[in-house]
Design a protein around this motif. Structure first.
Motif, PDB file in Angstrom:
ATOM      1  N   GLY A  63     -18.215  21.873 -25.542  1.00 55.93           N
ATOM      2  CA  GLY A  63     -18.746  22.613 -24.286  1.00 55.93           C
ATOM      3  C   GLY A  63     -18.362  22.342 -23.124  1.00 55.93           C
ATOM      4  O   GLY A  63     -18.402  23.080 -22.084  1.00 55.93           O
ATOM      5  N   LEU A  64     -17.624  21.242 -22.880  1.00 55.98           N
ATOM      6  CA  LEU A  64     -17.011  20.970 -21.518  1.00 55.98           C
ATOM      7  C   LEU A  64     -15.714  21.492 -21.190  1.00 55.98           C
ATOM      8  O   LEU A  64     -15.271  21.623 -20.128  1.00 55.98           O
ATOM      9  CB  LEU A  64     -17.040  19.242 -21.391  1.00 55.98           C
ATOM     10  N   LEU A  65     -14.794  21.598 -22.421  1.00 47.87           N
ATOM     11  CA  LEU A  65     -13.762  22.333 -22.181  1.00 47.87           C
ATOM     12  C   LEU A  65     -13.695  23.530 -22.230  1.00 47.87           C
ATOM     13  O   LEU A  65     -14.587  24.242 -23.122  1.00 47.87           O
ATOM     14  CB  LEU A  65     -12.451  21.767 -23.338  1.00 47.87           C
ATOM     15  N   PRO A  66     -12.726  24.616 -21.711  1.00 44.76           N
ATOM     16  CA  PRO A  66     -13.067  25.879 -21.772  1.00 44.76           C
ATOM     17  C   PRO A  66     -12.876  26.561 -23.339  1.00 44.76           C
ATOM     18  O   PRO A  66     -11.943  25.968 -23.949  1.00 44.76           O
ATOM     19  CB  PRO A  66     -11.666  26.469 -20.998  1.00 44.76           C
ATOM     20  N   GLY A  67     -13.589  27.319 -23.716  1.00 51.55           N
ATOM     21  CA  GLY A  67     -13.715  27.788 -24.893  1.00 51.55           C
ATOM     22  C   GLY A  67     -12.383  28.607 -25.209  1.00 51.55           C
ATOM     23  O   GLY A  67     -11.744  28.746 -26.122  1.00 51.55           O
ATOM     24  N   SER A  68     -12.124  29.421 -24.107  1.00 54.56           N
ATOM     25  CA  SER A  68     -10.838  30.305 -24.036  1.00 54.56           C
ATOM     26  C   SER A  68     -10.575  30.373 -22.625  1.00 54.56           C
ATOM     27  O   SER A  68     -11.211  30.208 -21.727  1.00 54.56           O
ATOM     28  CB  SER A  68     -11.046  31.676 -24.546  1.00 54.56           C
ATOM     29  N   LEU A  69      -9.093  30.580 -22.393  1.00 55.08           N
ATOM     30  CA  LEU A  69      -8.542  30.822 -21.056  1.00 55.08           C
ATOM     31  C   LEU A  69      -8.358  32.482 -20.613  1.00 55.08           C
ATOM     32  O   LEU A  69      -7.989  33.316 -21.571  1.00 55.08           O
ATOM     33  CB  LEU A  69      -7.170  30.060 -20.941  1.00 55.08           C
ATOM     34  N   PRO A  70      -8.694  32.442 -19.475  1.00 53.78           N
ATOM     35  CA  PRO A  70      -8.467  33.951 -19.158  1.00 53.78           C
ATOM     36  C   PRO A  70      -6.923  34.535 -19.322  1.00 53.78           C
ATOM     37  O   PRO A  70      -6.182  33.629 -19.046  1.00 53.78           O
ATOM     38  CB  PRO A  70      -8.797  33.784 -17.491  1.00 53.78           C
ATOM     39  N   THR A  71      -7.161  35.792 -19.261  1.00 53.64           N
ATOM     40  CA  THR A  71      -6.089  36.694 -19.375  1.00 53.64           C
ATOM     41  C   THR A  71      -5.253  36.987 -18.071  1.00 53.64           C
ATOM     42  O   THR A  71      -6.173  37.688 -17.281  1.00 53.64           O
ATOM     43  CB  THR A  71      -6.107  37.788 -20.088  1.00 53.64           C
ATOM     44  N   VAL A  72      -4.326  36.477 -17.882  1.00 55.33           N
ATOM     45  CA  VAL A  72      -3.546  36.785 -16.627  1.00 55.33           C
ATOM     46  C   VAL A  72      -2.337  37.644 -16.553  1.00 55.33           C
ATOM     47  O   VAL A  72      -1.442  37.074 -17.401  1.00 55.33           O
ATOM     48  CB  VAL A  72      -3.278  35.460 -15.830  1.00 55.33           C
ATOM     49  N   PRO A  73      -2.322  39.191 -15.884  1.00 50.56           N
ATOM     50  CA  PRO A  73      -1.207  39.655 -16.289  1.00 50.56           C
ATOM     51  C   PRO A  73       0.107  38.882 -15.513  1.00 50.56           C
ATOM     52  O   PRO A  73      -0.116  38.330 -14.519  1.00 50.56           O
ATOM     53  CB  PRO A  73      -1.615  40.812 -15.505  1.00 50.56           C
ATOM     54  N   GLY A  74       1.089  39.053 -16.468  1.00 51.98           N
ATOM     55  CA  GLY A  74       2.265  38.345 -16.146  1.00 51.98           C
ATOM     56  C   GLY A  74       2.647  36.853 -16.172  1.00 51.98           C
ATOM     57  O   GLY A  74       3.544  36.341 -15.991  1.00 51.98           O
ATOM     58  N   VAL A  75       1.649  36.592 -17.037  1.00 57.19           N
ATOM     59  CA  VAL A  75       1.710  35.028 -17.372  1.00 57.19           C
ATOM     60  C   VAL A  75       1.298  34.678 -18.738  1.00 57.19           C
ATOM     61  O   VAL A  75      -0.055  35.158 -19.154  1.00 57.19           O
ATOM     62  CB  VAL A  75       0.686  33.895 -16.316  1.00 57.19           C
ATOM     63  N   ASP A  76       2.051  33.884 -19.648  1.00 54.62           N
ATOM     64  CA  ASP A  76       1.695  33.647 -20.898  1.00 54.62           C
ATOM     65  C   ASP A  76       1.021  32.102 -20.688  1.00 54.62           C
ATOM     66  O   ASP A  76       1.769  31.478 -20.090  1.00 54.62           O
ATOM     67  CB  ASP A  76       2.926  33.659 -21.962  1.00 54.62           C
ATOM     68  N   VAL A  77       0.175  31.767 -21.473  1.00 51.33           N
ATOM     69  CA  VAL A  77      -0.356  30.537 -21.404  1.00 51.33           C
ATOM     70  C   VAL A  77      -0.783  30.073 -22.916  1.00 51.33           C
ATOM     71  O   VAL A  77      -0.886  30.518 -23.998  1.00 51.33           O
ATOM     72  CB  VAL A  77      -1.877  30.675 -20.695  1.00 51.33           C
ATOM     73  N   ALA A  78      -0.367  28.564 -23.003  1.00 50.00           N
ATOM     74  CA  ALA A  78      -0.775  27.993 -24.455  1.00 50.00           C
ATOM     75  C   ALA A  78      -1.422  26.538 -23.924  1.00 50.00           C
ATOM     76  O   ALA A  78      -0.806  25.957 -23.053  1.00 50.00           O
ATOM     77  CB  ALA A  78       0.570  27.779 -25.226  1.00 50.00           C
ATOM     78  N   ALA A  79      -2.258  26.136 -24.678  1.00 53.92           N
ATOM     79  CA  ALA A  79      -3.396  25.036 -24.293  1.00 53.92           C
ATOM     80  C   ALA A  79      -3.358  24.151 -25.673  1.00 53.92           C
ATOM     81  O   ALA A  79      -3.686  24.838 -26.628  1.00 53.92           O
ATOM     82  CB  ALA A  79      -4.413  25.186 -23.591  1.00 53.92           C
ATOM     83  N   ARG A  80      -3.648  22.919 -25.495  1.00 54.30           N
ATOM     84  CA  ARG A  80      -3.645  21.932 -26.737  1.00 54.30           C
ATOM     85  C   ARG A  80      -4.631  20.528 -26.063  1.00 54.30           C
ATOM     86  O   ARG A  80      -4.372  20.159 -24.840  1.00 54.30           O
ATOM     87  CB  ARG A  80      -2.368  21.336 -27.197  1.00 54.30           C
ATOM     88  N   TYR A  81      -5.391  20.297 -27.050  1.00 54.89           N
ATOM     89  CA  TYR A  81      -6.048  19.346 -26.906  1.00 54.89           C
ATOM     90  C   TYR A  81      -6.253  18.477 -28.187  1.00 54.89           C
ATOM     91  O   TYR A  81      -6.700  19.034 -29.011  1.00 54.89           O
ATOM     92  CB  TYR A  81      -7.460  19.543 -26.167  1.00 54.89           C
ATOM     93  N   LEU A  82      -5.867  17.132 -27.906  1.00 54.66           N
ATOM     94  CA  LEU A  82      -6.050  16.425 -29.320  1.00 54.66           C
ATOM     95  C   LEU A  82      -6.765  14.965 -28.717  1.00 54.66           C
ATOM     96  O   LEU A  82      -6.359  14.446 -27.721  1.00 54.66           O
ATOM     97  CB  LEU A  82      -4.634  15.789 -29.497  1.00 54.66           C
ATOM     98  N   PRO A  83      -7.787  14.703 -29.603  1.00 52.91           N
ATOM     99  CA  PRO A  83      -8.768  13.524 -29.102  1.00 52.91           C
ATOM    100  C   PRO A  83      -8.005  12.319 -29.653  1.00 52.91           C
ATOM    101  O   PRO A  83      -6.928  12.116 -30.503  1.00 52.91           O
ATOM    102  CB  PRO A  83     -10.046  13.670 -29.651  1.00 52.91           C
ATOM    103  N   GLU A 116      -6.943  35.805  -7.856  1.00 54.93           N
ATOM    104  CA  GLU A 116      -6.684  37.313  -7.823  1.00 54.93           C
ATOM    105  C   GLU A 116      -5.829  38.099  -8.725  1.00 54.93           C
ATOM    106  O   GLU A 116      -5.580  37.264  -9.831  1.00 54.93           O
ATOM    107  CB  GLU A 116      -6.139  37.319  -6.300  1.00 54.93           C
ATOM    108  N   ASP A 117      -5.652  39.178  -8.631  1.00 56.32           N
ATOM    109  CA  ASP A 117      -4.759  39.940  -9.473  1.00 56.32           C
ATOM    110  C   ASP A 117      -3.295  39.442  -9.609  1.00 56.32           C
ATOM    111  O   ASP A 117      -2.751  39.322 -10.652  1.00 56.32           O
ATOM    112  CB  ASP A 117      -4.545  41.297  -9.009  1.00 56.32           C
ATOM    113  N   ASN A 118      -3.016  38.609  -8.368  1.00 56.58           N
ATOM    114  CA  ASN A 118      -1.527  38.073  -8.559  1.00 56.58           C
ATOM    115  C   ASN A 118      -1.528  36.692  -8.467  1.00 56.58           C
ATOM    116  O   ASN A 118      -0.594  36.171  -7.771  1.00 56.58           O
ATOM    117  CB  ASN A 118      -0.418  38.839  -7.393  1.00 56.58           C
ATOM    118  N   ALA A 119      -2.604  36.000  -8.576  1.00 55.75           N
ATOM    119  CA  ALA A 119      -2.541  34.425  -8.140  1.00 55.75           C
ATOM    120  C   ALA A 119      -3.500  33.936  -9.287  1.00 55.75           C
ATOM    121  O   ALA A 119      -4.485  34.457  -9.803  1.00 55.75           O
ATOM    122  CB  ALA A 119      -3.302  34.308  -6.958  1.00 55.75           C
TER     123      ALA A 119
END
Length: 708
Positions: free
Chosen positions: A482-502, A520-523
């Motif tokens: 509940g505290l960590l983001p369930g999903s990350l927003p889609t940002v045009p022009g940026v590919d994202v990968a996240a990992r969390y291991l307890p 913003e659209d570009n930030a």
């Protein structure tokens, strides 16, 4: 090679079950009854063999005191004065198993250079053979049970000299018995045969404690085990039914034991003893009621034997193992690893009692269909197992006929032929049951019934503790999710990968966090941080920090301002916990990133076709420390195709490792190309992190890559 280094016991363990378990494949110099409890060892166990596999280096234990200091559980279950060396068998990045060597003590505190060279050469030869076999599609796999290699015996007395040797022994006034490594009689003098109650021929192949009632003592068997494992002369004083005490001495070598029995005459009734030395030996066992001649000459029925020393060591071994069990899965695995090889069990299932029904929580050796038939059954007196839980009395069935007599309507669903249904009782209440099944008919001795009942009690207590942990763990995971983001927003022009291991120790919740905030659209803003501690308070504070950073970032504040505002908010909350945080603002239109840090590890950056680099961001004061703290902001070019890595210390820190060097190594691992996705790079970084299998800290990782 054991003889080359002077060791009297040697063994080879091979990795199995996705490299999570070490199975003893070959052993020399160790009896089966002593080897069995150590035939299956989990890689995460606190024993030298597992440590060598985990650390990929030789582990030397010079004596039992050293073993007790470093591996207390192993010392409790293996209380012998020996030195051990365990060396990993690996070739490059491929792990195959572990080589075990055991020496009698005293020994020098360290292995000699020559001994190390011999061990290393043997280890490399084994690794090469195993690698070649695997490369040719025929990997060497461990068997169901260890193969016992016979040590070389002496051939100095053979052929025409053998009768003379027998005559020589028979002329001695004391009794002499030769035992092999398993404790079976291989020869006895005529005097010994008469004392033990049989002929020489009738004694061959039988352990002394099965031949003579007065030797059925755990103390005598313990002397035998200590002599074999420690290669020390042990002694014991017993009282056979003839009234004279007997002094037994056990002289071991690599092939077996010579048992020497001498008489200690009893004092005449009413006559005070003067000048007679007390019988030597650590223990004097009082005589039981004298048995009849038939009882002396024939072994007592197996069902009437008292528990042997082996039973007590099995209990010690499982007790020491279960102290490491945290989850219910841990308990199931440890019980199966320990009980099944020791008692030749083919299949095992453990069920817990929930709302009047049995829920199978784990099994081994059973097919899915068999387990499913017994899932969610109500407790009724007409069902096996459930009857054991209701009455709190274990049920043992030596054959299918016995089973069917007790339960006429039972159906034979599997190919098993003997069963033990053990109720699991904790805090004087039933928590479930354990089912053990045997492939062949099996007569349960009194010793086995005693041991299995005691093992069930230990299992029940461990399960009860584990259930409490599992409940807390599920609550912690729910809170963490509940505290960590369930999903990350889609940002045009940026590919994202996240990992969390307890972390793998304690409640699986901590204060590591990451976030991606679309401005913003570009930030976009990337955030990563670590709240001090691993508990509910740290997790709750982590949620407050994330919310504060998100709120201040939405106002358009710069990285330094966002951290300063968040810092003041935390001081108003007075949580008594400190937080590190790194805030990075990415301006995709201008191609610039801005970053500020509150005592967090520096971000890493890699441009296309260039080596990775560390971005030098001044580490400001941790959040929640100083009201007036300021956080300088630095800028760095952000050209297309840039890979940015934000991480917490769990990814790089490990005991004894230089942190700066670890960060440099992580930077070098940021290799990327058209054939590697950002998700693959994230997985690679986690795999190469130190102690990925056994983590003492959380790991958070956030990767961003701008499009070319």
């Amino acid at each position: 090679m054991t003889a080359d280094v002077g060791a009297h016991i040697g063994g080879i363990y091979l990795l199995a079950d996705a490299d999570q378990v070490l199975l003893m494949d070959r052993v020399i110099g160790l009896p089966e009854q002593i080897a069995k409890p150590w035939a299956r060892i989990r890689v995460q166990s606190l024993v030298p063999v597992a440590a060598a596999a985990r650390e990929r280096q030789l582990v030397w234990v010079s004596n039992h005191h050293d073993l007790a200091r470093r591996f207390p559980g192993a010392a409790l279950a293996f209380p012998y004065h020996v030195a051990t060396a365990t060396a990993p068998i690996h070739s490059g990045a491929r792990d195959f198993g572990v080589l075990l060597l055991v020496w009698p003590v005293p020994r020098p505190p360290h292995l000699s250079a020559g001994e190390r060279d011999i061990i290393d050469a043997a280890r490399r030869r084994m690794a090469d053979l195993l690698r070649r076999a695997a490369d040719h599609g025929a990997p060497v796999l461990p068997g169901d049970r260890p193969y016992l290699l016979a040590p070389a015996g002496s051939d100095e007395v053979a052929g025409p000299h053998l009768p003379a040797a027998v005559d020589c022994l028979n002329r001695l006034p004391e009794s002499c018995v030769s035992l092999d490594l398993e404790g079976r009689i291989t020869y006895a003098t005529a005097a010994a045969a008469e004392l033990l109650g049989g002929t020489v021929a009738s004694l061959i192949g039988r352990p002394p404690w099965e031949v003579a009632a007065w030797l059925r003592s755990p103390v005598f068997e313990d002397c035998y085990r200590a002599a074999i494992v420690s290669q020390e002369v042990t002694s014991y004083t017993a009282e056979p039914p003839d009234g004279d005490s007997r002094f037994l001495q056990l002289f071991p070598d690599r092939s077996g034991i010579t048992l020497r029995i001498t008489s200690v005459p009893a004092a005449e009734p009413g006559v005070e003893e003067h000048g007679r030395e007390p019988a030597p030996g650590p223990v004097r066992v009082p005589a039981a009621r004298p048995p009849t001649l038939e009882q002396v000459r024939e072994p007592v029925s197996a069902l009437d034997r008292p528990p042997r020393a082996e039973a007590f060591y099995n209990l010690l071994h499982l007790t020491a193992s279960l102290t490491r069990a945290v989850t219910m899965r841990d308990v199931i695995d440890l019980v199966a690893d320990h009980v099944m090889p020791v008692f030749d069990v083919r299949a095992m299932a453990i069920a817990v009692l929930e709302c009047g029904r049995m829920q199978v929580i784990g099994s081994r050796g059973y097919g899915t269909g068999v387990v499913d038939r017994f899932q969610d059954l109500p407790i009724t007196l007409s069902m096996p197992g459930e009857h054991a839980v209701r009455t709190r009395e274990a049920e043992f069935f030596a054959t299918w006929d016995e089973f069917q007599q007790a339960y006429p309507h039972a159906v034979h669903y599997d190919d098993m032929n003997a069963w033990a249904f053990l109720p699991l009782i904790a805090s004087d209440r039933p928590v479930g049951m354990c089912v053990l099944a045997y492939a062949e008919p099996h007569a349960f001795t009194a010793e086995e019934r005693f041991t299995l009942t005691a093992l069930a009690g230990l299992t029940a207590q461990a399960l009860d503790r584990a259930r409490i942990y599992d409940i807390k763990d599920k609550l912690a995971q729910s809170l963490q999710a509940g505290l960590l983001p369930g999903s990350l927003p889609t940002v045009p022009g940026v590919d994202v990968a996240a990992r969390y291991l307890p972390a793998t120790h304690g409640v699986d919740i901590g204060g590591d966090f990451y976030d991606l905030i679309r401005l913003e659209d570009n930030a976009v803003a990337a955030v990563i941080g670590d709240v001090q501690g691993h508990n509910m308070t740290a997790a709750a504070l982590m949620g407050q920090v994330r919310t504060a950073v998100h709120a201040h970032a939405a106002t358009g504040a710069g990285p330094g301002q966002v951290l300063a505002h968040t810092n003041r908010l935390l001081l108003d909350l007075a949580p008594d916990l400190f937080t590190s945080c790194l805030y990075v603002h990415l301006d995709l239109k201008r191609g610039v990133l801005s970053a500020a840090s509150a005592g967090h590890l520096p971000p890493l950056l890699r441009l296309p076709d260039e080596p990775g680099r560390i971005i030098d961001v001044p580490p400001g004061v941790l959040l929640g420390v100083d009201t007036g703290a300021t956080y300088p902001t630095v800028e760095h070019p952000l050209p297309p195709g840039t890979l940015l890595a934000l991480y917490t210390d769990g990814l790089v820190e490990s005991p004894g490792r230089d942190l700066g060097r670890a960060i440099t190594d992580l930077t070098a691992d940021l290799r990327h190309g058209p054939d590697r996705s950002l998700q693959q790079i994230a997985d690679t970084l986690l795999q190469r992190a130190p102690h990925t299998r056994q983590r003492s800290d959380d790991i958070a990782l956030l990767l961003l890559k701008t499009e070319l």
